[in-house]
Motif scaffolding. Structure first.
Motif, PDB file in Angstrom:
ATOM      1  N   ASP A 237       0.820  -1.216   0.000  1.00 45.97           N
ATOM      2  CA  ASP A 237       0.000   0.000   0.000  1.00 45.97           C
ATOM      3  C   ASP A 237       0.849   1.259   0.000  1.00 45.97           C
ATOM      4  OD1 ASP A 237      -2.323  -1.499  -0.039  1.00 45.97           O
ATOM      5  OD2 ASP A 237      -2.649  -1.342   2.127  1.00 45.97           O
ATOM      6  N   ASP A 238       1.912   1.307   0.832  1.00 44.64           N
ATOM      7  CA  ASP A 238       2.755   2.502   0.860  1.00 44.64           C
ATOM      8  C   ASP A 238       3.552   2.640  -0.435  1.00 44.64           C
ATOM      9  OD1 ASP A 238       3.807   0.190   2.094  1.00 44.64           O
ATOM     10  OD2 ASP A 238       5.402   1.305   3.076  1.00 44.64           O
ATOM     11  N   GLY A 239       3.908   1.540  -1.047  1.00 41.04           N
ATOM     12  CA  GLY A 239       4.567   1.588  -2.349  1.00 41.04           C
ATOM     13  C   GLY A 239       3.634   2.124  -3.416  1.00 41.04           C
ATOM     14  N   ARG A 240       2.375   1.688  -3.372  1.00 41.41           N
ATOM     15  CA  ARG A 240       1.372   2.183  -4.321  1.00 41.41           C
ATOM     16  C   ARG A 240       1.154   3.686  -4.132  1.00 41.41           C
ATOM     17  NH1 ARG A 240      -1.750  -0.163  -7.586  1.00 41.41           N
ATOM     18  NH2 ARG A 240      -1.511  -2.195  -6.629  1.00 41.41           N
ATOM     19  N   ALA A 241       1.103   4.155  -2.898  1.00 41.70           N
ATOM     20  CA  ALA A 241       0.914   5.584  -2.628  1.00 41.70           C
ATOM     21  C   ALA A 241       2.081   6.395  -3.189  1.00 41.70           C
ATOM     22  CB  ALA A 241       0.759   5.821  -1.124  1.00 41.70           C
ATOM     23  N   ARG A 242       3.304   5.895  -3.024  1.00 43.20           N
ATOM     24  CA  ARG A 242       4.482   6.589  -3.569  1.00 43.20           C
ATOM     25  C   ARG A 242       4.434   6.627  -5.086  1.00 43.20           C
ATOM     26  NH1 ARG A 242       9.452   6.150   0.144  1.00 43.20           N
ATOM     27  NH2 ARG A 242      10.544   6.354  -1.821  1.00 43.20           N
ATOM     28  N   LEU A 243       4.023   5.522  -5.702  1.00 44.06           N
ATOM     29  CA  LEU A 243       3.912   5.449  -7.158  1.00 44.06           C
ATOM     30  C   LEU A 243       2.861   6.426  -7.680  1.00 44.06           C
ATOM     31  CD1 LEU A 243       4.774   3.988  -9.776  1.00 44.06           C
ATOM     32  CD2 LEU A 243       2.963   2.348  -9.307  1.00 44.06           C
ATOM     33  N   GLU A 244       1.716   6.491  -7.011  1.00 44.81           N
ATOM     34  CA  GLU A 244       0.655   7.408  -7.433  1.00 44.81           C
ATOM     35  C   GLU A 244       1.089   8.860  -7.295  1.00 44.81           C
ATOM     36  OE1 GLU A 244      -2.596   6.023  -5.040  1.00 44.81           O
ATOM     37  OE2 GLU A 244      -3.075   4.403  -6.457  1.00 44.81           O
ATOM     38  N   ARG A 245       1.825   9.176  -6.237  1.00 46.12           N
ATOM     39  CA  ARG A 245       2.326  10.546  -6.056  1.00 46.12           C
ATOM     40  C   ARG A 245       3.306  10.899  -7.174  1.00 46.12           C
ATOM     41  NH1 ARG A 245       6.704  13.230  -3.648  1.00 46.12           N
ATOM     42  NH2 ARG A 245       6.132  15.307  -2.936  1.00 46.12           N
ATOM     43  N   ALA A 246       4.203   9.980  -7.493  1.00 42.03           N
ATOM     44  CA  ALA A 246       5.165  10.221  -8.573  1.00 42.03           C
ATOM     45  C   ALA A 246       4.441  10.407  -9.904  1.00 42.03           C
ATOM     46  CB  ALA A 246       6.156   9.065  -8.661  1.00 42.03           C
ATOM     47  N   HIS A 247       3.386   9.642 -10.129  1.00 37.69           N
ATOM     48  CA  HIS A 247       2.601   9.759 -11.360  1.00 37.69           C
ATOM     49  C   HIS A 247       1.943  11.138 -11.447  1.00 37.69           C
ATOM     50  CE1 HIS A 247      -0.955   9.061 -13.975  1.00 37.69           C
ATOM     51  NE2 HIS A 247      -0.035   8.434 -14.688  1.00 37.69           N
ATOM     52  N   ARG A 248       1.397  11.619 -10.346  1.00 44.04           N
ATOM     53  CA  ARG A 248       0.783  12.961 -10.335  1.00 44.04           C
ATOM     54  C   ARG A 248       1.827  14.036 -10.610  1.00 44.04           C
ATOM     55  NH1 ARG A 248      -1.748  10.835  -5.850  1.00 44.04           N
ATOM     56  NH2 ARG A 248      -0.418  12.036  -4.441  1.00 44.04           N
ATOM     57  N   LEU A 249       3.006  13.925  -9.998  1.00 44.81           N
ATOM     58  CA  LEU A 249       4.068  14.917 -10.217  1.00 44.81           C
ATOM     59  C   LEU A 249       4.536  14.905 -11.668  1.00 44.81           C
ATOM     60  CD1 LEU A 249       6.166  14.430  -6.965  1.00 44.81           C
ATOM     61  CD2 LEU A 249       4.724  16.387  -7.547  1.00 44.81           C
ATOM     62  N   LEU A 250       4.674  13.719 -12.246  1.00 47.09           N
ATOM     63  CA  LEU A 250       5.072  13.610 -13.641  1.00 47.09           C
ATOM     64  C   LEU A 250       4.017  14.233 -14.554  1.00 47.09           C
ATOM     65  CD1 LEU A 250       7.019  12.580 -15.796  1.00 47.09           C
ATOM     66  CD2 LEU A 250       5.852  10.378 -15.671  1.00 47.09           C
ATOM     67  N   GLY A 251       2.746  13.958 -14.269  1.00 48.62           N
ATOM     68  CA  GLY A 251       1.658  14.545 -15.058  1.00 48.62           C
ATOM     69  C   GLY A 251       1.670  16.057 -14.995  1.00 48.62           C
ATOM     70  N   ALA A 252       1.911  16.600 -13.804  1.00 56.81           N
ATOM     71  CA  ALA A 252       1.958  18.052 -13.644  1.00 56.81           C
ATOM     72  C   ALA A 252       3.143  18.645 -14.412  1.00 56.81           C
ATOM     73  CB  ALA A 252       2.053  18.415 -12.163  1.00 56.81           C
ATOM     74  N   ALA A 253       4.270  17.958 -14.367  1.00 60.22           N
ATOM     75  CA  ALA A 253       5.449  18.439 -15.099  1.00 60.22           C
ATOM     76  C   ALA A 253       5.177  18.457 -16.600  1.00 60.22           C
ATOM     77  CB  ALA A 253       6.664  17.566 -14.782  1.00 60.22           C
ATOM     78  N   LEU A 254       4.571  17.409 -17.113  1.00 65.78           N
ATOM     79  CA  LEU A 254       4.273  17.347 -18.548  1.00 65.78           C
ATOM     80  C   LEU A 254       3.229  18.387 -18.942  1.00 65.78           C
ATOM     81  CD1 LEU A 254       4.248  13.488 -19.055  1.00 65.78           C
ATOM     82  CD2 LEU A 254       5.973  15.113 -19.852  1.00 65.78           C
ATOM     83  N   ALA A 255       2.257  18.621 -18.084  1.00 64.96           N
ATOM     84  CA  ALA A 255       1.197  19.588 -18.382  1.00 64.96           C
ATOM     85  C   ALA A 255       1.729  21.019 -18.404  1.00 64.96           C
ATOM     86  CB  ALA A 255       0.075  19.466 -17.355  1.00 64.96           C
ATOM     87  N   SER A 256       2.870  21.255 -17.760  1.00 64.94           N
ATOM     88  CA  SER A 256       3.424  22.606 -17.712  1.00 64.94           C
ATOM     89  C   SER A 256       3.932  23.079 -19.067  1.00 64.94           C
ATOM     90  CB  SER A 256       4.565  22.678 -16.690  1.00 64.94           C
ATOM     91  OG  SER A 256       5.721  22.026 -17.201  1.00 64.94           O
ATOM     92  N   GLY A 257       4.223  22.115 -19.954  1.00 67.01           N
ATOM     93  CA  GLY A 257       4.745  22.478 -21.260  1.00 67.01           C
ATOM     94  C   GLY A 257       6.250  22.661 -21.282  1.00 67.01           C
ATOM     95  N   ASN A 258       6.912  22.590 -20.133  1.00 64.39           N
ATOM     96  CA  ASN A 258       8.357  22.725 -20.075  1.00 64.39           C
ATOM     97  C   ASN A 258       9.027  21.447 -20.552  1.00 64.39           C
ATOM     98  OD1 ASN A 258       8.242  25.310 -18.915  1.00 64.39           O
ATOM     99  ND2 ASN A 258       8.016  24.436 -16.868  1.00 64.39           N
TER     100      ASN A 258
END
Length: 71
Positions: free
Chosen positions: A43-64
């Motif tokens: 469960d804690d591994g899944r939470a870390r993975l989901e957080r990393a996925h959200r951060l990656l999505g935000a980075a890509l959405a920035s257009g940088n």
């Protein structure tokens, strides 16, 4: 009592382990690569993975441009 992802005593094969986000030992990697150990995501591994996925999505959405992601 040892967790599933702890190193097993000599002679006891590691047959199952959970990924938590903690560092893996050489014995754990070998148990999966050569011994066919079953890997599950804790469960804690899944939470870390989901957080990393959200951060990656935000980075890509920035257009940088990010080296190794969209370059």
């Amino acid at each position: 009592m040892a967790d599933k992802h702890d190193i097993q005593p000599t002679g006891t094969p590691l047959t199952e382990m959970q990924l938590t986000g903690a560092a893996l030992t050489t014995a754990q990697v070998e148990a999966v690569a050569r011994g066919g150990a079953v890997v599950t995501l804790a469960d804690d591994g899944r939470a870390r993975l989901e957080r990393a996925h959200r951060l990656l999505g935000a980075a890509l959405a920035s257009g940088n441009a990010y080296y190794g992601i969209n370059t």
